[in-house]
Each structure stands twice: as structure tokens, then as C-alpha cells.
Design a protein around this motif. Structure first.
Motif, PDB file in Angstrom:
ATOM      1  N   PHE A   6      -0.723 -36.799 -10.580  1.00  0.00           N
ATOM      2  CA  PHE A   6      -0.081 -36.477  -9.095  1.00  0.00           C
ATOM      3  C   PHE A   6      -0.371 -35.114  -8.706  1.00  0.00           C
ATOM      4  CE2 PHE A   6       3.683 -35.641  -6.763  1.00  0.00           C
ATOM      5  CZ  PHE A   6       3.482 -36.223  -5.471  1.00  0.00           C
ATOM      6  N   CYS A   7      -0.879 -34.756  -7.704  1.00  0.00           N
ATOM      7  CA  CYS A   7      -1.076 -33.529  -7.326  1.00  0.00           C
ATOM      8  C   CYS A   7      -1.725 -32.777  -8.457  1.00  0.00           C
ATOM      9  CB  CYS A   7       0.076 -32.879  -6.915  1.00  0.00           C
ATOM     10  SG  CYS A   7       0.947 -33.542  -5.710  1.00  0.00           S
ATOM     11  N   TRP A  37      -0.691 -35.176   6.650  1.00  0.00           N
ATOM     12  CA  TRP A  37      -0.299 -34.595   5.757  1.00  0.00           C
ATOM     13  C   TRP A  37      -1.030 -33.644   4.968  1.00  0.00           C
ATOM     14  CZ3 TRP A  37       4.764 -34.025   6.419  1.00  0.00           C
ATOM     15  CH2 TRP A  37       5.496 -35.178   7.125  1.00  0.00           C
ATOM     16  N   CYS A  49       0.757 -30.354  -2.643  1.00  0.00           N
ATOM     17  CA  CYS A  49      -0.056 -31.563  -2.534  1.00  0.00           C
ATOM     18  C   CYS A  49       0.485 -32.096  -1.091  1.00  0.00           C
ATOM     19  CB  CYS A  49      -0.400 -32.470  -3.510  1.00  0.00           C
ATOM     20  SG  CYS A  49       1.077 -33.373  -3.964  1.00  0.00           S
ATOM     21  N   SER A  50      -0.332 -32.948  -0.467  1.00  0.00           N
ATOM     22  CA  SER A  50       0.324 -33.648   1.059  1.00  0.00           C
ATOM     23  C   SER A  50       1.409 -34.557   0.559  1.00  0.00           C
ATOM     24  CB  SER A  50      -0.760 -34.513   1.340  1.00  0.00           C
ATOM     25  OG  SER A  50      -1.576 -35.080   0.402  1.00  0.00           O
ATOM     26  N   LYS A  51       1.167 -35.339  -0.338  1.00  0.00           N
ATOM     27  CA  LYS A  51       2.126 -36.284  -0.705  1.00  0.00           C
ATOM     28  C   LYS A  51       3.665 -35.551  -0.905  1.00  0.00           C
ATOM     29  CE  LYS A  51       0.414 -40.180  -3.137  1.00  0.00           C
ATOM     30  NZ  LYS A  51       0.199 -41.139  -4.003  1.00  0.00           N
ATOM     31  N   SER A  52       3.539 -34.529  -1.794  1.00  0.00           N
ATOM     32  CA  SER A  52       4.687 -33.810  -1.908  1.00  0.00           C
ATOM     33  C   SER A  52       5.511 -33.312  -0.600  1.00  0.00           C
ATOM     34  CB  SER A  52       4.487 -32.460  -2.945  1.00  0.00           C
ATOM     35  OG  SER A  52       5.635 -31.791  -3.272  1.00  0.00           O
ATOM     36  N   CYS A  53       4.382 -32.753   0.230  1.00  0.00           N
ATOM     37  CA  CYS A  53       4.964 -32.242   1.660  1.00  0.00           C
ATOM     38  C   CYS A  53       5.683 -33.480   2.251  1.00  0.00           C
ATOM     39  CB  CYS A  53       3.788 -31.561   2.429  1.00  0.00           C
ATOM     40  SG  CYS A  53       3.255 -30.331   1.699  1.00  0.00           S
ATOM     41  N   ARG A  54       5.013 -34.643   2.357  1.00  0.00           N
ATOM     42  CA  ARG A  54       5.496 -35.672   3.279  1.00  0.00           C
ATOM     43  C   ARG A  54       6.873 -36.309   2.442  1.00  0.00           C
ATOM     44  NH1 ARG A  54       5.615 -41.057   2.332  1.00  0.00           N
ATOM     45  NH2 ARG A  54       4.207 -40.777   0.398  1.00  0.00           N
ATOM     46  N   LEU A  55       6.916 -36.346   1.102  1.00  0.00           N
ATOM     47  CA  LEU A  55       8.134 -36.683   0.762  1.00  0.00           C
ATOM     48  C   LEU A  55       9.351 -35.626   0.998  1.00  0.00           C
ATOM     49  CD1 LEU A  55       7.107 -37.800  -2.745  1.00  0.00           C
ATOM     50  CD2 LEU A  55       7.987 -39.141  -1.136  1.00  0.00           C
TER      51      LEU A  55
END
Length: 293
Positions: A6-7, A37, A49-55
Motif C-alpha cells: 500500500f503506497c 485523487w 499516495c492517492s488512496k491516503s489522500c482520498r481516505l
DNA sequence: AACACTCGCAACCGCCTCCCT
DNA sequence: TAGGGAGGCGGTTGCGAGTGT
């Protein structure tokens, strides 16, 4: 934390977000809206990472999110929806506009699962002969049994703390960040998500007691008559996200309708919480409230 | 006061679905 | 139509605060 894949890119930061990072993220979303994202780290310089930003956005920074104690009404809804949908937390959270799926999931796993187990133990000790069946559904059903009134109910609820003191400090800082977003109207992506969740709810309801029916381009959700978890103010805060494409609610004797006119009897002042409209709690509901302390 | 234990929750992981090419 | 990338979701982890001994 600090796990692989992840990331997994080198230089990607993990762990708790700092207020500075929050501000950068919120400022960017304020300008460009949520979504895209993948472009956020590159355009903002955030080492996330984009996922972290979205979360981070969806679970914490998004305006209108309420943290802290769940009200008995919210718990009732979660119990009921969980019995209908299973662990579809995003779908369940779509009925709690101020809660995120992560919040609902956490609350279920840390609080309500335990209550359910204790309830199950209590039931099995009292009725050894009865079939165990779906304890969750039974639990929810009893919550909706409005037979015996409990005059302490509203008192119990009103004495619950509004916010969790342990979260107040950080919440207040994010409130400041959220003020940056005042007046901003975001695109309707969240509504897309919300409608998607509702569709999921509809599709997953296949038994005879299905809570959903379709009325043209409207989705009618058959909730118990006593059930009314969202206040006008909460709806308004939701519509802040919905932008111009509003979701209207119509209350009828059989449930709430997405897409009708906006009118809630007894709430014309827009301030009256649904707590006031809610029927007296059953003993079990009161027990839930007591347990919540 | 110090240590051990428990609990709540933010964040990560990995799978799935959707969309674009 | 297939492949790849991005986003979404549910499950899980681990840190830090709170509480008990």
C-alpha cells in the motif's frame, strides 16, 4: 502501520496526517473538488499516495462529518441496516449523513458487536429452547418494538455527551480547516456515491420484507414508521455536499422517499431534532443508551 | 508513581469494480 | 474485447490515551 505494498513507492509518507498536510489537501480540494485523487500528490507536493489522500478526505476532512458518540437513534439504524445489509458499511453510512463508513464500521466492531454478544448470551440463557436464528435481526427487531414506553428515553439521550472529549482537540483543528470550505459547492460526486450505495441497498434487498421499492426515478425506502434518524439540519449539512443536485426527502406513513418534496412534519422550524419525534425507547434501546456511556 | 492492561479510532492492506484506451 | 489504472470498500492493524492495579 508501516506495511508493504500500500503506497509502496519510495518516499511516500505513511502514518498520521499533520495539520499542515490537512491544510494542503483541503486547499487543493477546495480549488479542484474531490476526485482525481491520483493528481493530488503531484500537484500539491504531498508525499502521500492517492488512496491516503482520498481516505483522509472522506473519513476526516470532509465538512459535515460528526465524530464522537453515536446517539441511540444512530445505533438503532445501524443495527437495523446491518441486519438487512450485512457488513455493507458504505451503504449503511449513506443513511447516516454525518458519519463515514469507517466510523460506522469502527463503532460496530468496537461497541455494538460486544453488545450483540452480550445480548445473545442473555437471550440464550433465558430461552434455551428457542432457535438461535439471526441474533442481529432479532436484536434489531426488538429495538423497533415500540410496545412499552420508557419515559426516561429522551432524558437518557439528552444526557449523552454531544462530542467525545477525547476527540475534541483534534476535531476543533479540523473544524478550522473546514471553515476554509465555507461557501464552496463541490461537484456531485458524493451524490453519485450515495445513490450508488442506495442502489446497492436496493439490489441487496431480495427477501419478502424488502425495505426498498422503485417509484419511477425515485427510490422509496421502506423504513419502520417510527424510524426517522436524520434531522433537517443534518439534511441541510448533507445537501451542502450534494451541491445543486439536491436529494429531497418525503416522509409518508410507510417510509422515506428519495426524490420527493422536502417536508418533515413537526420540523418546520428546521431545528427540532428527530429525537423529539422518535417514539419512546424500548427497554432494550434504553439499555443500549446506558451501555453507550 | 509506575507499570500493565484495555479501548477507541485513524490509517493501512488487499481485493473488487468501474472506466478508459 | 482485453488489459491496465484508478477509485471504492471491507477487514485488519497498531498507536496512543485512558483506566486499573
Amino acid at each position: 502501520m508501516g506495511r508493504s505494498l500500500f503506497c509502496a513507492k519510495a518516499g511516500i509518507k505513511k502514518g498520521p496526517w499533520t495539520p499542515e498536510e490537512d491544510i494542503i489537501l483541503v486547499s487543493y480540494i477546495q480549488k479542484h473538488g474531490p476526485g482525481k485523487w491520483g493528481s493530488i500528490p503531484a500537484n500539491t507536493g504531498l508525499m502521500r499516495c492517492s488512496k491516503s489522500c482520498r481516505l483522509r478526505w472522506t473519513n476526516y476532512l470532509r465538512p459535515g462529518i460528526k465524530h464522537g458518540n453515536f446517539t441511540p437513534q444512530e445505533e438503532e439504524l445501524i443495527i437495523h441496516l446491518q441486519s438487512l445489509l450485512g457488513n455493507k458499511w458504505a451503504a449503511i453510512a449513506s443513511y447516516l449523513p454525518q458519519r463515514t463508513d469507517n466510523d460506522v464500521k469502527n463503532h460496530w466492531n468496537t461497541h455494538m458487536k460486544k453488545k450483540m454478544k452480550r445480548y445473545q448470551a442473555a437471550i440464550s440463557s433465558h430461552s434455551a429452547s428457542s432457535g438461535a436464528g439471526n441474533v442481529c435481526h432479532e436484536f434489531a427487531s426488538r429495538c423497533y418494538n415500540t410496545g412499552s414506553g420508557n419515559s426516561n428515553a429522551s432524558t437518557t439521550h439528552s444526557t449523552l455527551p454531544i462530542s467525545n472529549p477525547s476527540t475534541f482537540k483534534y476535531a476543533s483543528s479540523t473544524e478550522n480547516i473546514s471553515r476554509l470550505l465555507e461557501g464552496w459547492r463541490r461537484p456531485s460526486q458524493d451524490q453519485h456515491i450515495r445513490c450508488q450505495s442506495i442502489t446497492t441497498f436496493a439490489n441487496s434487498s431480495t427477501n419478502s420484507s424488502t425495505p426498498v421499492c422503485f417509484m419511477g426515478n425515485q427510490i422509496k425506502v421502506e423504513l419502520p414508521e417510527s424510524y426517522n434518524p436524520v434531522s433537517i439540519e443534518e439534511l441541510k449539512s448533507l445537501q451542502f455536499f450534494e451541491g445543486s443536485s439536491r436529494i429531497d426527502w418525503e416522509e409518508s406513513s410507510s417510509g422515506a422517499t428519495f426524490g420527493g418534496s422536502q417536508s418533515v412534519p413537526g420540523c418546520s422550524d428546521g431545528q427540532k431534532r428527530l429525537d423529539d419525534l422518535h417514539p419512546p425507547l424500548t427497554m432494550l434501546e434504553s439499555w443500549l443508551a446506558d451501555e453507550a456511556v
